[in-house]
Write a protein that holds these residues in place. Sequence first.
Motif, PDB file in Angstrom:
ATOM      1  N   ASP A  22       0.804  -1.243  -0.162  1.00 46.53           N
ATOM      2  CA  ASP A  22      -0.030  -0.037   0.099  1.00 46.53           C
ATOM      3  C   ASP A  22       0.719   1.152  -0.001  1.00 46.53           C
ATOM      4  N   GLY A  23       0.634   2.453  -0.846  1.00 45.52           N
ATOM      5  CA  GLY A  23       1.250   3.459  -0.963  1.00 45.52           C
ATOM      6  C   GLY A  23       2.303   3.577  -1.946  1.00 45.52           C
ATOM      7  N   GLY A  24       2.505   2.256  -2.809  1.00 43.41           N
ATOM      8  CA  GLY A  24       3.567   2.091  -3.719  1.00 43.41           C
ATOM      9  C   GLY A  24       3.133   2.360  -4.927  1.00 43.41           C
ATOM     10  N   THR A  25       4.087   2.180  -5.971  1.00 45.20           N
ATOM     11  CA  THR A  25       3.855   2.251  -7.223  1.00 45.20           C
ATOM     12  C   THR A  25       3.811   0.978  -8.163  1.00 45.20           C
ATOM     13  N   LEU A  26       2.929   1.086  -9.345  1.00 49.18           N
ATOM     14  CA  LEU A  26       2.553  -0.250 -10.039  1.00 49.18           C
ATOM     15  C   LEU A  26       2.713   0.232 -11.635  1.00 49.18           C
ATOM     16  N   GLN A  27       3.599  -0.948 -11.998  1.00 48.77           N
ATOM     17  CA  GLN A  27       3.430  -1.121 -13.767  1.00 48.77           C
ATOM     18  C   GLN A  27       2.790  -2.271 -14.077  1.00 48.77           C
ATOM     19  N   ILE A  28       1.866  -2.697 -14.883  1.00 47.03           N
ATOM     20  CA  ILE A  28       1.519  -3.876 -15.517  1.00 47.03           C
ATOM     21  C   ILE A  28       1.389  -3.642 -16.921  1.00 47.03           C
TER      22      ILE A  28
ATOM     23  N   ARG B 269      -8.374  -8.181  -3.668  1.00 46.16           N
ATOM     24  CA  ARG B 269      -7.813  -7.639  -2.180  1.00 46.16           C
ATOM     25  C   ARG B 269      -8.444  -6.325  -1.952  1.00 46.16           C
ATOM     26  N   GLU B 270      -8.882  -5.616  -2.359  1.00 43.18           N
ATOM     27  CA  GLU B 270      -9.689  -4.465  -1.816  1.00 43.18           C
ATOM     28  C   GLU B 270     -10.823  -4.548  -1.439  1.00 43.18           C
ATOM     29  N   GLN B 271     -11.651  -5.395  -2.231  1.00 44.36           N
ATOM     30  CA  GLN B 271     -13.246  -5.211  -2.026  1.00 44.36           C
ATOM     31  C   GLN B 271     -13.427  -6.560  -1.386  1.00 44.36           C
ATOM     32  N   HIS B 272     -12.788  -7.680  -1.527  1.00 48.53           N
ATOM     33  CA  HIS B 272     -13.265  -8.822  -0.875  1.00 48.53           C
ATOM     34  C   HIS B 272     -11.987  -9.413   0.044  1.00 48.53           C
ATOM     35  N   ASN B 273     -11.423  -8.744   0.942  1.00 41.62           N
ATOM     36  CA  ASN B 273     -10.278  -9.067   1.581  1.00 41.62           C
ATOM     37  C   ASN B 273     -10.316 -10.324   2.326  1.00 41.62           C
ATOM     38  N   ASP B 274     -10.989 -10.737   2.749  1.00 39.44           N
ATOM     39  CA  ASP B 274     -11.097 -12.049   3.719  1.00 39.44           C
ATOM     40  C   ASP B 274     -10.818 -13.069   2.681  1.00 39.44           C
ATOM     41  N   ALA B 275     -11.678 -13.150   1.464  1.00 42.61           N
ATOM     42  CA  ALA B 275     -11.463 -14.049   0.365  1.00 42.61           C
ATOM     43  C   ALA B 275     -10.153 -13.984  -0.015  1.00 42.61           C
ATOM     44  N   TYR B 276      -9.659 -12.958  -0.264  1.00 46.42           N
ATOM     45  CA  TYR B 276      -8.318 -12.727  -0.892  1.00 46.42           C
ATOM     46  C   TYR B 276      -7.340 -13.681  -0.157  1.00 46.42           C
TER      47      TYR B 276
ATOM     48  N   LEU C  85      -1.133  -7.965   2.197  1.00 45.63           N
ATOM     49  CA  LEU C  85      -2.341  -8.691   1.801  1.00 45.63           C
ATOM     50  C   LEU C  85      -3.228  -7.804   2.281  1.00 45.63           C
ATOM     51  N   GLY C  86      -2.998  -6.652   2.756  1.00 48.40           N
ATOM     52  CA  GLY C  86      -4.205  -5.577   3.269  1.00 48.40           C
ATOM     53  C   GLY C  86      -4.710  -4.776   2.310  1.00 48.40           C
TER      54      GLY C  86
END
Length: 703
Positions: free
Chosen positions: A247-253, A269-276, A293-294
């Motif tokens: 969290d707070g990082g930078t992403l390239q895909i 991970r953001e919307q269904h964190n328990d399942a993730y 994982l947060g």
Amino acid sequence: MPLFLDRMDAAVDEVLARLPGDIVLGTPLGIGKPNPFINRLYQRIKATPARRLKIITALSLQKPVGGSEIERHFLAPFVERVFGDYPDLDYVLDLRAGKLPANVEVLEFFLKTGDYLGNAEAQQSYICTNYTFVARDMALHGVNLLAQAVSVQGDGEGMRLSLSSNPDLTFEVLERLRAAGENKVLTVAVLNQHLPFMPRQAAVAPDFFDMVVTDAVGTHALFAPPNMKVSPQDYAIGLHASSLISDGGTLQIGIGALGDAIAQALILREQHNDAYRRLLATLSRGQLGERHLGEFEQGLYGCSEMFVNGLLRLIDAGVVKREVYDDAVLQRLLNHGHISQVVSGHTLRRLHEAGRIGNVLSADEVAFLVHFGIFKPGVQWRDGQLHHEGQVFSARLDDGDAFLQIERALLGERLRGGVCLHGGFFLGPNDFYQRLRQMSEQELDRIEMHRIDFINQLDVQHALASVQRQRACFMNTTMMVTLLGAAVSDGLENGQLVSGVGGQYNFVAMAHALPCARSILMLRATRESRGKVSSNIVWNYGHTTIPRHLRDMVVTEYGVADLRGQPDAEVIKRLLAVADSRFQDELMETAKANGKLEQAYQLPDTVRQNLPEVLAAGLLPWQQPYLPDFPFGTDFTAEELAIIEALQRMRQASENPLELVAAALKGLFTDKEAPPAWLARLGLDEASDLKNLLLRKLFVGNL
């Protein structure tokens, strides 16, 4: 003002008149090409053997046509529906047919993946270079014509143009040519009303170009590759990769199924964190180590040469939301938590302590404060004082009373001008373009298409880029990885190019240069060709894209191998642990035979079940609703998807004689029949000759 021309042929006439000798055309990669203009110019040169044309570009896109008659029948209505009036490039059609005229040369630095294998002319004309060197290389070839498709807002004196998808190279090419005294380059803009208007860096005045072509022929559908199916292997890779991003990082895909898998995993991970969390624990056999994982409180900042649909979906989902600012001191204070996006007197004090503003504000410092929303709009510096709405204030920050008045009357509420994504060019399905066209000004202002020398490296604005790209994860796809950590991403050992280096090396090198950044190379553990399964983790290979001394993180569907700073033997062990178990023993014995692994070493039992059937069984319970085949929708209908699956099985069977015979027999001895509309779609509804009758039976047998 530029010369405005309302006819494409008149624009070509003007170019040929102004450039009477050889023409060296530089034009953007992907959808930034003005196809109708290029086609008219190409045909004119083709018909005039005394003149020569050299085209320097990349990613010249052609509508899909299919490799067999049955595939062409299937694709025709799909292509008409999805690609509309997109005009293919004539030079591409001739190049693929081996009919490029002798007076035309096409040099590309990135090829559409796999499309030119075996095409001698394309292979021989490939320029092997990093994306960030392309502007330099264009200048070396003496580019004297730049042509680009642009979008437009307004008219008359209020007209603004946007380089839209492709500000990546244009600015730098022109700067290099003009810095070298080469002012003879002719610049042509062709309006395409379907291109999204991208603001900020991509927006220019019309006089940026010498000629602006307004012919309606220039407006056509954008090339829109459909979303592809995300397989269980892709999802496993995406899930593992998503847990490496803090969290707070930078992403390239990148584009394609793997990019979609990562994006969907991050949304999960953001919307269904328990399942993730439970899903990751299943995939990793409970050995998650230092994974992230947060949920995303701060969010991510996107910095990617290609702005793809997955990144747009992450913006809409509130995952890519961390805003960065075009000032290194301001950004550093934000990174360290010394200030927040909420403006207060504390913001001014911290900027003063950091030396960004002085005791007495200057005109430039006031402009800086207004630009970023620290001061209200309309605050002006005149004659050493601050003016706002008829009131005058002291510009001294070291005077307590003056500071208090500034704090009460002049401060804004929140920082302005933040960007959550920087991209060099974009490419995606039709709904991706439509979403960009429909975005509000406020939404678009958070996305900045930028120069590739800014996106892909640190040299241009090192201090700024370094603080913006904190905790970066640069994710790229590769084809093979050697047991010593080298990556094979763009070509084969016989010299044939599959695609190109592009920006992969740039991002890998940047990951090693930035503090707390990581290069993450992703690949499927195996591939299948002609009925044979092979490992994509190999002992050695005769072509390398990323050398072993830049090894970092490697992700397969079976896990993560962290190779940074590790000795060779440990690198081998970690890569064996994420290899397919059908190939682990052979790879391990080869490493031992070459003296790179101790003879007594044995793989732990925990990684001995790296098998596709085990993986599929583990992911199956999660498929609905979390891991759908098409997480971001598809342009294919349900019927088309069913036909595609049958055609894919037919193609796979054709590579294996036993499977082909079995499929044929199944078709011959079954009472099942395909829906008439499906057979008509494939041109098999009135099959009468032996070949088409057999194809019809094979199709039915594979449904």
